[in-house]
Design an enzyme around this catalytic site. Structure first.
Site, PDB file in Angstrom:
ATOM      1  N   HIS A 144      54.318  73.841 114.100  1.00  0.00           N
ATOM      2  CA  HIS A 144      55.152  73.431 115.275  1.00  0.00           C
ATOM      3  C   HIS A 144      54.707  72.402 116.199  1.00  0.00           C
ATOM      4  O   HIS A 144      53.558  72.102 115.863  1.00  0.00           O
ATOM      5  CB  HIS A 144      54.932  74.846 116.027  1.00  0.00           C
ATOM      6  CG  HIS A 144      55.798  76.181 115.643  1.00  0.00           C
ATOM      7  ND1 HIS A 144      55.651  76.769 114.288  1.00  0.00           N
ATOM      8  CD2 HIS A 144      57.187  76.494 116.197  1.00  0.00           C
ATOM      9  CE1 HIS A 144      56.777  77.566 113.997  1.00  0.00           C
ATOM     10  NE2 HIS A 144      57.714  77.623 115.103  1.00  0.00           N
ATOM     11  N   LYS A 188      53.144  74.412 121.696  1.00  0.00           N
ATOM     12  CA  LYS A 188      53.418  76.024 121.498  1.00  0.00           C
ATOM     13  C   LYS A 188      52.023  76.808 121.771  1.00  0.00           C
ATOM     14  O   LYS A 188      50.933  76.217 121.480  1.00  0.00           O
ATOM     15  CB  LYS A 188      53.971  76.276 120.191  1.00  0.00           C
ATOM     16  CG  LYS A 188      54.088  77.703 119.733  1.00  0.00           C
ATOM     17  CD  LYS A 188      54.747  77.937 118.267  1.00  0.00           C
ATOM     18  CE  LYS A 188      55.052  79.376 118.015  1.00  0.00           C
ATOM     19  NZ  LYS A 188      55.975  79.839 118.861  1.00  0.00           N
TER      20      LYS A 188
HETATM   21  P1  NAD Z   1      58.790  76.034 127.705  1.00  0.00           P
HETATM   22  O1  NAD Z   1      57.305  76.055 128.292  1.00  0.00           O
HETATM   23  O2  NAD Z   1      59.308  74.373 127.726  1.00  0.00           O
HETATM   24  O3  NAD Z   1      59.816  76.815 128.668  1.00  0.00           O
HETATM   25  C1  NAD Z   1      59.298  78.033 129.265  1.00  0.00           C
HETATM   26  C2  NAD Z   1      59.900  78.170 130.650  1.00  0.00           C
HETATM   27  O4  NAD Z   1      59.929  79.331 131.190  1.00  0.00           O
HETATM   28  C3  NAD Z   1      59.056  77.127 131.753  1.00  0.00           C
HETATM   29  O5  NAD Z   1      59.798  76.236 132.272  1.00  0.00           O
HETATM   30  C4  NAD Z   1      58.383  78.224 132.624  1.00  0.00           C
HETATM   31  O6  NAD Z   1      58.370  77.759 133.996  1.00  0.00           O
HETATM   32  C5  NAD Z   1      59.474  79.389 132.492  1.00  0.00           C
HETATM   33  N1  NAD Z   1      58.937  80.828 132.761  1.00  0.00           N
HETATM   34  C6  NAD Z   1      57.746  81.402 132.171  1.00  0.00           C
HETATM   35  N2  NAD Z   1      57.652  82.366 132.711  1.00  0.00           N
HETATM   36  C7  NAD Z   1      58.631  82.548 133.629  1.00  0.00           C
HETATM   37  C8  NAD Z   1      59.037  83.716 134.447  1.00  0.00           C
HETATM   38  N3  NAD Z   1      58.117  84.698 134.551  1.00  0.00           N
HETATM   39  N4  NAD Z   1      59.935  83.776 135.305  1.00  0.00           N
HETATM   40  C9  NAD Z   1      60.805  82.484 135.318  1.00  0.00           C
HETATM   41  N5  NAD Z   1      60.524  81.522 134.584  1.00  0.00           N
HETATM   42  C10 NAD Z   1      59.342  81.520 133.577  1.00  0.00           C
HETATM   43  O7  NAD Z   1      58.795  76.756 126.429  1.00  0.00           O
HETATM   44  P2  NAD Z   1      60.064  76.747 125.368  1.00  0.00           P
HETATM   45  O8  NAD Z   1      59.527  75.706 124.154  1.00  0.00           O
HETATM   46  O9  NAD Z   1      61.099  76.438 126.083  1.00  0.00           O
HETATM   47  O10 NAD Z   1      60.237  78.135 124.551  1.00  0.00           O
HETATM   48  C11 NAD Z   1      60.024  79.169 125.477  1.00  0.00           C
HETATM   49  C12 NAD Z   1      59.992  80.260 124.531  1.00  0.00           C
HETATM   50  O11 NAD Z   1      60.879  80.453 123.609  1.00  0.00           O
HETATM   51  C13 NAD Z   1      58.446  80.530 123.744  1.00  0.00           C
HETATM   52  O12 NAD Z   1      58.223  81.727 123.811  1.00  0.00           O
HETATM   53  C14 NAD Z   1      58.918  80.069 122.481  1.00  0.00           C
HETATM   54  O13 NAD Z   1      58.007  80.409 121.432  1.00  0.00           O
HETATM   55  C15 NAD Z   1      60.214  80.655 122.424  1.00  0.00           C
HETATM   56  N6  NAD Z   1      61.228  80.272 121.402  1.00  0.00           N
HETATM   57  C16 NAD Z   1      61.868  80.832 120.395  1.00  0.00           C
HETATM   58  C17 NAD Z   1      62.779  80.428 119.640  1.00  0.00           C
HETATM   59  C18 NAD Z   1      63.736  81.396 118.937  1.00  0.00           C
HETATM   60  O14 NAD Z   1      64.441  81.055 118.193  1.00  0.00           O
HETATM   61  N7  NAD Z   1      63.524  82.676 119.023  1.00  0.00           N
HETATM   62  C19 NAD Z   1      63.038  78.857 119.498  1.00  0.00           C
HETATM   63  C20 NAD Z   1      62.055  78.148 120.141  1.00  0.00           C
HETATM   64  C21 NAD Z   1      61.319  78.675 121.305  1.00  0.00           C
END
Ligand code: NAD
Length: 256
Positions: free
Chosen positions: A141, A145
């Site tokens: 990744h 991450k």
């Molecule tokens: P990122 O850090 O770019 O974005 C996360 C966002 O969530 C940030 O802007 C942060 O400020 C916000 N956030 C965190 N806690 C919060 C809260 N309590 N209230 C409001 N906002 C909040 O991360 P990302 O790359 O976008 O990934 C986000 C999540 O999705 C991770 O857990 C990642 O592993 C997961 N993900 C899952 C898949 C899937 O297919 N299931 C795919 C990609 C990423």
């Protein structure tokens, strides 16, 4: 038309989903929720907390934020009869309990990986699992991450372990008895199915499942080159989930 609120709306996934889902006729993105400043999206309000949402304006909350964010989303959706789709990974028993409780009252879909190819790769890995002596998973990744191993790798390892047990295969034993450096053999997720995590800039989300038996090998590899890859699976989950059909659906395999 389903009206969507995206928690984590300022994040990498949140922004990709907001643009991609808003472009589809069957969805309207009505709100973006994030603790950090959010790039605005036409027709969507921006807020810092899910509690700022008016439940009468939202059909589905989509959470790609943090485990802490998932707790708030599950509690808010449950209290206000709004369906929930969760992609956030790194969830512990505490988060799963909250999601189970929400699933008693509204529809909830949680998937560690919404890329269709990744879902199929896990299915294929479970099919192959009983027929090979050994298997190890390498997940790769992007460098930002924060959780490891990836949710996808954990789910794949558990699917492999379950498929092996169902066919009466014993747990995989590690032949390594001497560690020159601790940790060199990865993490044993279940029944000896090891996962090795790689973090590099330039990557998005990639996974290889390597099977081995005497004289043959099989590698199942999936690559998400772009966050766009998660969009079709999220759209399938959002189209399926309903506030009036309580459930906790883990993974979207059964929806394909
Ligand atoms: P990122 O850090 O770019 O974005 C996360 C966002 O969530 C940030 O802007 C942060 O400020 C916000 N956030 C965190 N806690 C919060 C809260 N309590 N209230 C409001 N906002 C909040 O991360 P990302 O790359 O976008 O990934 C986000 C999540 O999705 C991770 O857990 C990642 O592993 C997961 N993900 C899952 C898949 C899937 O297919 N299931 C795919 C990609 C990423």
């Amino acid at each position: 038309m389903k009206r969507l609120a995206i928690v984590g709306g300022a994040g990498r996934m949140g922004q990709a989903l907001a643009r991609g889902l808003a472009a589809r006729d069957e969805f309207a993105v009505v709100a973006l929720i994030d603790e950090h400043p959010i790039a605005p999206l036409a027709g969507a309000i921006c807020a810092s907390d899910v509690s700022a949402l008016d439940p009468s304006t939202v059909d589905v909350v989509i959470d790609f934020s943090s485990p802490r964010g998932v707790l708030a989303s599950a509690s808010w959706c449950s209290a206000h009869a709004v369906a929930l789709v969760v992609g956030t990974t790194g969830l512990t028993d505490e988060h799963w309990s909250a999601l189970e409780a929400a699933g008693q009252r509204v529809g909830v879909v949680v998937a560690a990986n919404f890329a269709i190819g990744a879902v199929l790769a896990e299915r294929f890995a479970a099919m192959a699992a009983p027929y090979f002596e050994r298997v190890e998973i390498i997940e790769l990744h992007h460098e930002q991450k924060v959780d490891a191993p990836s949710g996808t790798a954990i789910a794949t390892a558990r699917a492999i372990a379950g498929a092996r047990r169902a066919k009466g295969r014993a747990p995989i034993e590690d032949p390594t008895t001497r560690f020159s450096v601790e940790g060199a053999r990865g993490a044993d997720v279940e029944d000896g199915v090891k996962v090795h995590s790689v973090r590099l800039s330039g990557l998005v989300a990639h996974q290889e499942v390597l099977f081995g038996s005497p004289g043959e090998g099989l590698t199942i590899r999936h690559d998400s080159y772009d966050r766009e890859s998660f969009l079709p699976g999220v759209a399938i989950a959002v189209a399926h989930v309903s506030a009036t059909t309580p459930e906790l659906l883990r993974g979207i395999d059964s929806l394909l």
